[in-house]
Design a protein around this motif. Structure first.
Motif, PDB file in Angstrom:
ATOM      1  N   PHE A 114       0.835  -1.212   0.000  1.00  0.00           N
ATOM      2  CA  PHE A 114       0.000   0.000   0.000  1.00  0.00           C
ATOM      3  C   PHE A 114       0.868   1.260   0.000  1.00  0.00           C
ATOM      4  O   PHE A 114       0.601   2.205  -0.742  1.00  0.00           O
ATOM      5  CB  PHE A 114      -0.929  -0.029   1.211  1.00  0.00           C
ATOM      6  CG  PHE A 114      -1.894   1.110   1.255  1.00  0.00           C
ATOM      7  CD1 PHE A 114      -2.992   1.132   0.412  1.00  0.00           C
ATOM      8  CD2 PHE A 114      -1.697   2.176   2.118  1.00  0.00           C
ATOM      9  CE1 PHE A 114      -3.884   2.197   0.432  1.00  0.00           C
ATOM     10  CE2 PHE A 114      -2.577   3.241   2.146  1.00  0.00           C
ATOM     11  CZ  PHE A 114      -3.678   3.246   1.305  1.00  0.00           C
ATOM     12  N   GLN A 115       1.917   1.242   0.815  1.00  0.00           N
ATOM     13  CA  GLN A 115       2.831   2.393   0.866  1.00  0.00           C
ATOM     14  C   GLN A 115       3.438   2.638  -0.515  1.00  0.00           C
ATOM     15  O   GLN A 115       3.496   3.772  -0.994  1.00  0.00           O
ATOM     16  CB  GLN A 115       3.937   2.127   1.890  1.00  0.00           C
ATOM     17  CG  GLN A 115       4.915   3.281   2.012  1.00  0.00           C
ATOM     18  CD  GLN A 115       6.111   2.983   2.919  1.00  0.00           C
ATOM     19  OE1 GLN A 115       6.143   1.973   3.629  1.00  0.00           O
ATOM     20  NE2 GLN A 115       7.098   3.856   2.888  1.00  0.00           N
ATOM     21  N   LYS A 116       3.858   1.544  -1.168  1.00  0.00           N
ATOM     22  CA  LYS A 116       4.459   1.691  -2.508  1.00  0.00           C
ATOM     23  C   LYS A 116       3.431   2.233  -3.497  1.00  0.00           C
ATOM     24  O   LYS A 116       3.741   3.029  -4.385  1.00  0.00           O
ATOM     25  CB  LYS A 116       4.987   0.338  -3.000  1.00  0.00           C
ATOM     26  CG  LYS A 116       6.196  -0.109  -2.203  1.00  0.00           C
ATOM     27  CD  LYS A 116       6.986  -1.199  -2.926  1.00  0.00           C
ATOM     28  CE  LYS A 116       8.149  -1.653  -2.065  1.00  0.00           C
ATOM     29  NZ  LYS A 116       8.011  -3.007  -1.551  1.00  0.00           N
ATOM     30  N   GLU A 117       2.199   1.779  -3.314  1.00  0.00           N
ATOM     31  CA  GLU A 117       1.127   2.241  -4.207  1.00  0.00           C
ATOM     32  C   GLU A 117       0.928   3.756  -4.051  1.00  0.00           C
ATOM     33  O   GLU A 117       0.789   4.480  -5.041  1.00  0.00           O
ATOM     34  CB  GLU A 117      -0.152   1.494  -3.836  1.00  0.00           C
ATOM     35  CG  GLU A 117      -0.958   1.090  -5.026  1.00  0.00           C
ATOM     36  CD  GLU A 117      -2.215   0.345  -4.643  1.00  0.00           C
ATOM     37  OE1 GLU A 117      -2.202  -0.476  -3.694  1.00  0.00           O
ATOM     38  OE2 GLU A 117      -3.227   0.582  -5.321  1.00  0.00           O
ATOM     39  N   LEU A 118       0.931   4.210  -2.793  1.00  0.00           N
ATOM     40  CA  LEU A 118       0.791   5.655  -2.532  1.00  0.00           C
ATOM     41  C   LEU A 118       1.958   6.415  -3.139  1.00  0.00           C
ATOM     42  O   LEU A 118       1.775   7.466  -3.766  1.00  0.00           O
ATOM     43  CB  LEU A 118       0.758   5.921  -1.022  1.00  0.00           C
ATOM     44  CG  LEU A 118      -0.518   5.607  -0.258  1.00  0.00           C
ATOM     45  CD1 LEU A 118      -0.335   5.982   1.199  1.00  0.00           C
ATOM     46  CD2 LEU A 118      -1.716   6.344  -0.833  1.00  0.00           C
ATOM     47  N   GLU A 119       3.162   5.865  -2.979  1.00  0.00           N
ATOM     48  CA  GLU A 119       4.348   6.540  -3.521  1.00  0.00           C
ATOM     49  C   GLU A 119       4.263   6.646  -5.046  1.00  0.00           C
ATOM     50  O   GLU A 119       4.630   7.656  -5.630  1.00  0.00           O
ATOM     51  CB  GLU A 119       5.622   5.799  -3.099  1.00  0.00           C
ATOM     52  CG  GLU A 119       5.952   6.022  -1.620  1.00  0.00           C
ATOM     53  CD  GLU A 119       6.989   5.046  -1.061  1.00  0.00           C
ATOM     54  OE1 GLU A 119       7.255   5.143   0.152  1.00  0.00           O
ATOM     55  OE2 GLU A 119       7.495   4.178  -1.816  1.00  0.00           O
ATOM     56  N   GLY A 120       3.729   5.597  -5.670  1.00  0.00           N
ATOM     57  CA  GLY A 120       3.573   5.597  -7.130  1.00  0.00           C
ATOM     58  C   GLY A 120       2.605   6.665  -7.607  1.00  0.00           C
ATOM     59  O   GLY A 120       2.643   7.098  -8.759  1.00  0.00           O
ATOM     60  N   LEU A 121       1.695   7.083  -6.726  1.00  0.00           N
ATOM     61  CA  LEU A 121       0.686   8.081  -7.106  1.00  0.00           C
ATOM     62  C   LEU A 121       1.139   9.507  -6.836  1.00  0.00           C
ATOM     63  O   LEU A 121       0.506  10.465  -7.275  1.00  0.00           O
ATOM     64  CB  LEU A 121      -0.625   7.807  -6.355  1.00  0.00           C
ATOM     65  CG  LEU A 121      -1.402   6.557  -6.792  1.00  0.00           C
ATOM     66  CD1 LEU A 121      -2.575   6.299  -5.852  1.00  0.00           C
ATOM     67  CD2 LEU A 121      -1.909   6.693  -8.224  1.00  0.00           C
ATOM     68  N   GLU A 122       2.271   9.637  -6.100  1.00  0.00           N
ATOM     69  CA  GLU A 122       2.729  10.976  -5.689  1.00  0.00           C
ATOM     70  C   GLU A 122       2.903  11.919  -6.880  1.00  0.00           C
ATOM     71  O   GLU A 122       2.539  13.088  -6.816  1.00  0.00           O
ATOM     72  CB  GLU A 122       4.053  10.888  -4.919  1.00  0.00           C
ATOM     73  CG  GLU A 122       3.840  10.697  -3.428  1.00  0.00           C
ATOM     74  CD  GLU A 122       5.115  10.316  -2.696  1.00  0.00           C
ATOM     75  OE1 GLU A 122       6.203  10.424  -3.291  1.00  0.00           O
ATOM     76  OE2 GLU A 122       5.001   9.887  -1.526  1.00  0.00           O
ATOM     77  N   LYS A 123       3.443  11.343  -7.985  1.00  0.00           N
ATOM     78  CA  LYS A 123       3.734  12.210  -9.149  1.00  0.00           C
ATOM     79  C   LYS A 123       2.487  12.825  -9.780  1.00  0.00           C
ATOM     80  O   LYS A 123       2.579  13.774 -10.558  1.00  0.00           O
ATOM     81  CB  LYS A 123       4.541  11.437 -10.200  1.00  0.00           C
ATOM     82  CG  LYS A 123       3.896  10.185 -10.750  1.00  0.00           C
ATOM     83  CD  LYS A 123       4.784   9.567 -11.826  1.00  0.00           C
ATOM     84  CE  LYS A 123       4.270   8.278 -12.396  1.00  0.00           C
ATOM     85  NZ  LYS A 123       4.368   7.101 -11.516  1.00  0.00           N
ATOM     86  N   PHE A 124       1.328  12.300  -9.442  1.00  0.00           N
ATOM     87  CA  PHE A 124       0.100  12.850 -10.025  1.00  0.00           C
ATOM     88  C   PHE A 124      -0.455  14.043  -9.231  1.00  0.00           C
ATOM     89  O   PHE A 124      -1.473  14.617  -9.596  1.00  0.00           O
ATOM     90  CB  PHE A 124      -0.971  11.753 -10.160  1.00  0.00           C
ATOM     91  CG  PHE A 124      -0.546  10.629 -11.066  1.00  0.00           C
ATOM     92  CD1 PHE A 124      -0.526  10.798 -12.443  1.00  0.00           C
ATOM     93  CD2 PHE A 124      -0.133   9.414 -10.542  1.00  0.00           C
ATOM     94  CE1 PHE A 124      -0.119   9.780 -13.283  1.00  0.00           C
ATOM     95  CE2 PHE A 124       0.273   8.375 -11.370  1.00  0.00           C
ATOM     96  CZ  PHE A 124       0.282   8.565 -12.750  1.00  0.00           C
ATOM     97  N   ASN A 125       0.223  14.338  -8.105  1.00  0.00           N
ATOM     98  CA  ASN A 125      -0.171  15.505  -7.299  1.00  0.00           C
ATOM     99  C   ASN A 125      -1.654  15.535  -6.938  1.00  0.00           C
ATOM    100  O   ASN A 125      -2.330  16.548  -7.135  1.00  0.00           O
ATOM    101  CB  ASN A 125       0.162  16.803  -8.054  1.00  0.00           C
ATOM    102  CG  ASN A 125       1.619  17.150  -7.904  1.00  0.00           C
ATOM    103  OD1 ASN A 125       2.204  16.881  -6.836  1.00  0.00           O
ATOM    104  ND2 ASN A 125       2.212  17.688  -8.951  1.00  0.00           N
TER     105      ASN A 125
END
Ligand code: GDP
Ligand code: IMO
Ligand code: MG
Length: 423
Positions: free
Chosen positions: A79-90
């Motif tokens: 889940f943490q990795k999933e959140l990190e993957g979404l960071e670039k979408f602001n």
């Protein structure tokens, strides 16, 4: 007030993520009801391709709320990795993603147990994604599990230790040589728990029912497919949750009489990843072409998906078990170029022709009976309306509708959001 369900009718990877994303603008809330990081739901739009694991596929839309329901199992590390993957979408994810306190947690030792169990099975292995899904649901039904809400309790760490110690003892019972560094895995786990804690935990059944009372609409997003259902799938080669319509009720706390539409998603052919029977699997050129053109590689494990013809016996079964009201046919574009298409309409089963899915569909019991249909050669990927589709594809669609007795309302002709034709 509306509750609609969207679920896969085959062995998963039908294209659920794409369609949830396409439909999200019509709903206030998107809610995942079962499964966990064994799922990989792909979305493509504006040249971006993204794969979601636990987070509902409505997350890219500005106004929709996304709920991870009680029926889901969450691995904080994934889940943490999933959140990190979404960071670039602001995106302001924290304001539009809520998690049920009753969702169960996947511990590092659940993953290890999954690996030990699979390794011990040898050739009879399920072909699990090794994400700890089976062991976590076993602890849930065995009444030993740890839930998201337990993170807020003072004895969380003690509960964790007791369960992890028990798991370690269980792992040692398996006659397999599993190498692991638990302290390292635990450090990663507890760091991820701190990240999880930055999100809002809710009593999701209360939240969703209150939302319905004030007129909100909910789309429930299924994971896996009906033939992987723990009760109705090709047991034991299944996942450990109810992937069918009933799973949405237990996985969210929404009563059956609140559900209106059940959207069933299927590929114009069939794929399966992992072990287990697959009557229409094609071991010749056709299967290879489907795999290549359809880019049939697992979005989670990267494994090659097994491919074959559309199986209407299995599809009819899934439609019945789910009460499907509308069908979405995916990946029609992948079938462009075949002179002849085969569709399985019955099975030869123990010397008899049958049209229902029997108890056992292993190859020694079942042989598919095919109807041949004329294929099409046009490239569908740029088509935007039903009228543009080749006559042979229209005949293919008509044939399926007549056999299944449910309308096909959407035809997907490519991975992008825009490559979606409403009939
Ligand atoms: P899910 O698990 O049901 O969400 O499906 P996956 O994302 O695992 O697998 C479906 C794959 O097919 C993804 O790579 C999608 O981008 C892709 N896809 C979805 N719809 C279509 C379509 O109509 N045509 C083609 N060619 N690809 C599609
Ligand atoms: P989505 O949501 C396709 C398969 C695995 C294996 C079996 C059990 O992306 O459609 P598990 O890890 O649950 O113990 O594996 O189920 N499987 C899937 N196949 N799509 C999925 O999810 C799957 N989730 C699990 O390959 O055969
Ligand atoms: Mg998938």
């Amino acid at each position: 007030m509306t509750v609609d369900l969207l679920l896969g009718l085959q062995w998963g990877d039908e294209g659920k993520g794409k369609i949830v994303d396409v439909l999200t603008s019509k709903y206030d809330i998107i809610a995942r009801f079962q499964g966990g990081p064994n799922a990989g739901h792909t979305l493509e739009f504006d040249g971006i391709k993204h794969v979601l694991r636990t987070i509902p596929s409505g997350i890219f839309h500005k106004n929709a709320l996304n709920i991870i329901g009680n029926g889901v199992v969450i691995d904080p590390v994934v889940f943490q990795k999933e959140l990190e993957g979404l960071e670039k979408f602001n995106m302001d994810i924290k304001s539009k993603l809520f998690i049920s306190r009753k969702a169960h947690l996947i511990l590092p030792t659940h993953r290890l147990l999954d690996a030990a169990s699979e390794a011990s099975k040898g050739k009879a292995k399920i072909g699990s994604t090794l994400k700890g899904i089976g062991p976590t649901y076993m602890d849930k039904t065995g009444r030993n599990g740890i839930r998201v809400g337990d993170i807020e309790m003072t004895n969380f760490k003690e509960r964790y230790r007791a369960l992890a110690d028990k798991h370690e003892a269980m792992i040692s019972f398996y006659d397999v040589n599993l190498q692991y560094n638990l302290p390292e895995l635990e450090e990663e786990f507890f760091t991820a728990i701190e990240v999880l804690k930055t999100l809002t935990f809710i009593d999701s059944e209360e939240f969703l029912n209150q939302a319905l009372k004030v007129g909100k609409s909910i789309l429930c997003e299924g994971a896996q497919g009906s033939l992987l259902d723990i009760d109705f799938g090709t047991y034991p080669f299944v996942t450990s949750s109810n992937t069918t319509a009933a799973g949405a009720c237990t996985g969210l706390g929404i009563a059956p009489n609140k559900v209106k539409n059940v959207f069933g998603i299927f590929k114009a052919y069939t794929t399966r990843v992992g072990s287990g029977p697959f009557p229409t699997e094609d071991f010749e050129e056709a299967g290879d072409i489907m795999a290549k053109v359809g880019n049939e590689f697992g979005s989670v494990t990267g494994r090659k998906r097994r491919c074959g013809w559309l199986d209407l016996v299995a599809l009819k079964y899934a439609v019945q078990v789910n009460g499907v009201t509308g069908l979405y046919m995916m990946k029609g574009d992948v079938l462009s170029g075949f002179d002849t298409l085969k569709v399985c309409t019955a099975y030869q089963y123990k010397g008899q022709k049958i049209t229902h899915l029997p108890y056992n569909i292993e190859p020694e019991n079942v042989e598919p009976i095919y109807t041949e249909m004329k294929g099409w050669h046009a490239d569908l990927t740029g088509m935007t309306s039903y009228t543009e589709l080749p006559a042979e594809l229209k005949a293919y669609i008509d044939f399926i509708e007549k056999e299944i007795e449910v309308p096909i309302t959407v035809i997907s002709v490519g991975p992008d959001r825009k490559q979606t034709i409403i009939k």
